[in-house]
Design a protein around this motif. Structure first.
Motif, PDB file in Angstrom:
ATOM      1  N   GLN A   1       1.119  -1.397  -0.286  1.00  0.00           N
ATOM      2  CA  GLN A   1       0.040   0.103  -0.015  1.00  0.00           C
ATOM      3  C   GLN A   1       0.738   1.148   0.523  1.00  0.00           C
ATOM      4  OE1 GLN A   1      -0.338   2.302   2.571  1.00  0.00           O
ATOM      5  NE2 GLN A   1       0.994   0.506   4.489  1.00  0.00           N
ATOM      6  N   ASP A   2       0.094   1.956  -0.381  1.00  0.00           N
ATOM      7  CA  ASP A   2       1.210   3.830  -0.552  1.00  0.00           C
ATOM      8  C   ASP A   2       0.643   4.686  -0.241  1.00  0.00           C
ATOM      9  OD1 ASP A   2       0.241   4.428  -4.090  1.00  0.00           O
ATOM     10  OD2 ASP A   2      -1.401   4.113  -2.405  1.00  0.00           O
ATOM     11  N   MET A   3      -0.522   4.286   0.707  1.00  0.00           N
ATOM     12  CA  MET A   3      -0.985   5.363   1.520  1.00  0.00           C
ATOM     13  C   MET A   3      -0.254   5.643   3.187  1.00  0.00           C
ATOM     14  SD  MET A   3      -4.709   4.346   0.387  1.00  0.00           S
ATOM     15  CE  MET A   3      -4.246   2.241   0.839  1.00  0.00           C
ATOM     16  N   ASP A   4       0.665   5.061   3.079  1.00  0.00           N
ATOM     17  CA  ASP A   4       1.330   5.126   4.587  1.00  0.00           C
ATOM     18  C   ASP A   4       0.208   5.064   5.737  1.00  0.00           C
ATOM     19  OD1 ASP A   4       2.733   7.899   6.895  1.00  0.00           O
ATOM     20  OD2 ASP A   4       3.851   6.049   6.250  1.00  0.00           O
ATOM     21  N   HIS A   5      -0.503   3.559   5.880  1.00  0.00           N
ATOM     22  CA  HIS A   5      -1.551   3.351   6.254  1.00  0.00           C
ATOM     23  C   HIS A   5      -0.399   2.105   7.489  1.00  0.00           C
ATOM     24  CE1 HIS A   5      -5.675   3.333   4.278  1.00  0.00           C
ATOM     25  NE2 HIS A   5      -4.912   4.931   4.505  1.00  0.00           N
ATOM     26  N   GLU A   6      -0.846   2.784   8.968  1.00  0.00           N
ATOM     27  CA  GLU A   6      -0.397   1.919   9.425  1.00  0.00           C
ATOM     28  C   GLU A   6      -1.044   0.272  10.152  1.00  0.00           C
ATOM     29  OE1 GLU A   6       0.073   5.760  10.825  1.00  0.00           O
ATOM     30  OE2 GLU A   6      -1.852   4.208  10.401  1.00  0.00           O
ATOM     31  N   ASN A   7      -2.434   0.392  10.037  1.00  0.00           N
ATOM     32  CA  ASN A   7      -2.759  -0.979   9.840  1.00  0.00           C
ATOM     33  C   ASN A   7      -3.098  -2.134   8.649  1.00  0.00           C
ATOM     34  OD1 ASN A   7      -3.680   0.154  12.643  1.00  0.00           O
ATOM     35  ND2 ASN A   7      -5.342   0.456  12.248  1.00  0.00           N
TER      36      ASN A   7
ATOM     37  N   LYS B   1       8.333  -4.362   6.434  1.00  0.00           N
ATOM     38  CA  LYS B   1       8.230  -3.209   6.269  1.00  0.00           C
ATOM     39  C   LYS B   1       6.886  -2.484   5.871  1.00  0.00           C
ATOM     40  CE  LYS B   1      12.028  -3.134   2.743  1.00  0.00           C
ATOM     41  NZ  LYS B   1      12.697  -1.663   1.239  1.00  0.00           N
ATOM     42  N   LYS B   2       6.439  -0.787   6.542  1.00  0.00           N
ATOM     43  CA  LYS B   2       5.206  -0.316   6.558  1.00  0.00           C
ATOM     44  C   LYS B   2       4.223  -0.557   5.883  1.00  0.00           C
ATOM     45  CE  LYS B   2       3.788   3.252   8.618  1.00  0.00           C
ATOM     46  NZ  LYS B   2       3.018   4.937   8.681  1.00  0.00           N
ATOM     47  N   GLU B   3       4.868  -0.507   4.209  1.00  0.00           N
ATOM     48  CA  GLU B   3       3.857  -0.751   3.150  1.00  0.00           C
ATOM     49  C   GLU B   3       4.034  -1.820   2.393  1.00  0.00           C
ATOM     50  OE1 GLU B   3       7.339   0.753   3.570  1.00  0.00           O
ATOM     51  OE2 GLU B   3       7.762   0.072   1.694  1.00  0.00           O
ATOM     52  N   ARG B   4       4.062  -2.965   3.119  1.00  0.00           N
ATOM     53  CA  ARG B   4       4.493  -4.340   2.704  1.00  0.00           C
ATOM     54  C   ARG B   4       4.076  -5.176   3.271  1.00  0.00           C
ATOM     55  NH1 ARG B   4       6.443  -6.380  -2.019  1.00  0.00           N
ATOM     56  NH2 ARG B   4       7.361  -4.851  -2.708  1.00  0.00           N
ATOM     57  N   PHE B   5       2.488  -6.388   3.360  1.00  0.00           N
ATOM     58  CA  PHE B   5       2.333  -7.556   4.176  1.00  0.00           C
ATOM     59  C   PHE B   5       2.100  -8.301   3.738  1.00  0.00           C
ATOM     60  CE2 PHE B   5       0.825  -8.815   7.777  1.00  0.00           C
ATOM     61  CZ  PHE B   5      -1.046  -9.122   8.269  1.00  0.00           C
TER      62      PHE B   5
ATOM     63  N   CYS C   1      -5.915  -8.236   0.766  1.00  0.00           N
ATOM     64  CA  CYS C   1      -5.550  -7.676   1.472  1.00  0.00           C
ATOM     65  C   CYS C   1      -6.260  -5.357   1.922  1.00  0.00           C
ATOM     66  CB  CYS C   1      -4.181  -7.498   0.847  1.00  0.00           C
ATOM     67  SG  CYS C   1      -3.088  -5.995   1.964  1.00  0.00           S
ATOM     68  N   ALA C   2      -6.185  -5.287   2.549  1.00  0.00           N
ATOM     69  CA  ALA C   2      -6.803  -3.957   3.114  1.00  0.00           C
ATOM     70  C   ALA C   2      -5.960  -3.241   3.780  1.00  0.00           C
ATOM     71  CB  ALA C   2      -8.264  -4.410   3.857  1.00  0.00           C
ATOM     72  N   SER C   3      -5.835  -1.902   4.027  1.00  0.00           N
ATOM     73  CA  SER C   3      -5.640  -1.211   4.796  1.00  0.00           C
ATOM     74  C   SER C   3      -5.648  -0.100   6.105  1.00  0.00           C
ATOM     75  CB  SER C   3      -3.491  -1.278   4.166  1.00  0.00           C
ATOM     76  OG  SER C   3      -4.453  -0.062   3.442  1.00  0.00           O
ATOM     77  N   SER C   4      -5.653   0.512   6.988  1.00  0.00           N
ATOM     78  CA  SER C   4      -6.191   1.511   7.070  1.00  0.00           C
ATOM     79  C   SER C   4      -5.431   2.209   8.322  1.00  0.00           C
ATOM     80  CB  SER C   4      -7.513   0.870   7.828  1.00  0.00           C
ATOM     81  OG  SER C   4      -6.972   0.237   9.478  1.00  0.00           O
TER      82      SER C   4
ATOM     83  N   ASP D   1     -14.258   9.594  10.242  1.00  0.00           N
ATOM     84  CA  ASP D   1     -14.659   9.221   9.367  1.00  0.00           C
ATOM     85  C   ASP D   1     -12.871   9.101   8.439  1.00  0.00           C
ATOM     86  OD1 ASP D   1     -16.821  12.310   8.413  1.00  0.00           O
ATOM     87  OD2 ASP D   1     -16.556  10.113   9.583  1.00  0.00           O
ATOM     88  N   GLY D   2     -13.213   8.270   7.416  1.00  0.00           N
ATOM     89  CA  GLY D   2     -12.541   8.407   5.981  1.00  0.00           C
ATOM     90  C   GLY D   2     -11.093   6.955   7.420  1.00  0.00           C
ATOM     91  N   TYR D   3     -11.408   6.451   7.862  1.00  0.00           N
ATOM     92  CA  TYR D   3     -10.524   5.622   8.994  1.00  0.00           C
ATOM     93  C   TYR D   3     -10.432   4.049   8.675  1.00  0.00           C
ATOM     94  CZ  TYR D   3      -7.956   9.242  11.178  1.00  0.00           C
ATOM     95  OH  TYR D   3      -7.038  10.300  11.457  1.00  0.00           O
ATOM     96  N   GLY D   4     -11.983   3.663   6.980  1.00  0.00           N
ATOM     97  CA  GLY D   4     -11.760   2.462   6.856  1.00  0.00           C
ATOM     98  C   GLY D   4     -10.973   1.951   6.289  1.00  0.00           C
ATOM     99  N   TYR D   5     -11.269   0.538   5.923  1.00  0.00           N
ATOM    100  CA  TYR D   5     -10.496  -0.036   4.828  1.00  0.00           C
ATOM    101  C   TYR D   5     -10.227   0.555   3.597  1.00  0.00           C
ATOM    102  CZ  TYR D   5     -10.882  -4.289   8.813  1.00  0.00           C
ATOM    103  OH  TYR D   5     -10.257  -4.831   9.839  1.00  0.00           O
TER     104      TYR D   5
END
Lengths: 111, 115
Positions: free
Chosen positions: B25-31, B70-74, B91-94, B100-104
């Motif tokens: 993911q390229d959104m810098d999501h933690e989850n 790495k943060k971006e790869r799971f 696969c999903a990230s959040s 608001d906007g904290y969904g997957y």
């Protein structure tokens, strides 16, 4: 555990009609809800969300209604189009860290 | 405009093979999360991660492992593929936090067939 379910597994509507997709949830602590649309062969896509301090939210052609008293969520699609044919999921979370999903309702739009 | 990328749309593997499913993911999501989706069973959570090098078991972790270096790869790993692991994998990230906007955000899915 969490339980999110849908009343109707399949819904058929005529093009141009309004669609209503329903969802029941069991966790009264859930604070945030999302509707997702999944087209065939694709991943789910965000449609609209709502916080528990609201009972209605509108988007473009879509409206989500939340009834916390009976733990019920619905998605209304106005003037349903063939491109709306998909599986629709509701999702809920009490803590924003993990979401719980229903099994989905398939919407068929008849031309 | 693709934000969660799964490396393969379709995979066919043999029973007993070790299988790697990659998600970026390229959104810098933690989850980040891995689900499998089967008809009539909906989305079932396999593993998730709230941070780099961190992982938690979901509802059906048996037969799977994950890696988040790495943060971006799971990555989801099927140690020894079996026919009952034939499924659609999502696969999903959040973002971490609430509001608001904290969904997957989901990837397009990988349809895995084990023969």
């Amino acid at each position: 555990g969490e339980s999110v379910g849908l009343h109707l597994p399949t819904l058929s509507v005529q093009e141009g009609d309004n669609s209503i997709i329903n969802c029941a949830y069991s966790n009264s602590a859930s604070d945030y809800f999302i509707w997702y649309k999944q087209e065939s062969g694709k991943g789910p896509q965000f449609i609209i969300d709502i916080r528990s301090n609201m009972d209605k939210r509108q988007g473009q052609r879509v409206t989500v209604l939340l009834n916390k008293t009976v733990k019920h969520l619905s998605l209304q699609i106005a003037a349903t189009q063939p491109g709306d044919s998909a599986v629709y999921f509701c999702a809920e979370t009490p803590n924003f860290n993990k979401f719980y999903f229903g099994s989905g309702t398939k919407l068929n739009v008849k031309p | 405009d693709v934000k969660v990328t799964q490396s393969s749309r379709y995979l066919v593997k043999r029973t007993g093979e070790k299988v790697f499913l990659e998600c970026v993911q390229d959104m810098d999501h933690e989850n980040m999360f891995w689900y499998r989706q089967d008809p009539g069973l909906g989305l079932r959570l396999i593993y998730f991660s709230y941070d780099v090098k961190m992982k938690e078991k979901g509802d059906i972790p048996e037969g799977y492992s994950v890696s988040r270096e790495k943060k971006e790869r799971f990555s989801l790993i099927l140690e020894s593929a079996s026919t009952n692991q034939t499924s659609m994998y999502l696969c999903a990230s959040s973002l971490s936090g609430s509001g608001d906007g904290y969904g997957y955000t989901f990837g397009s899915g990988t349809r895995l067939t084990v023969v």
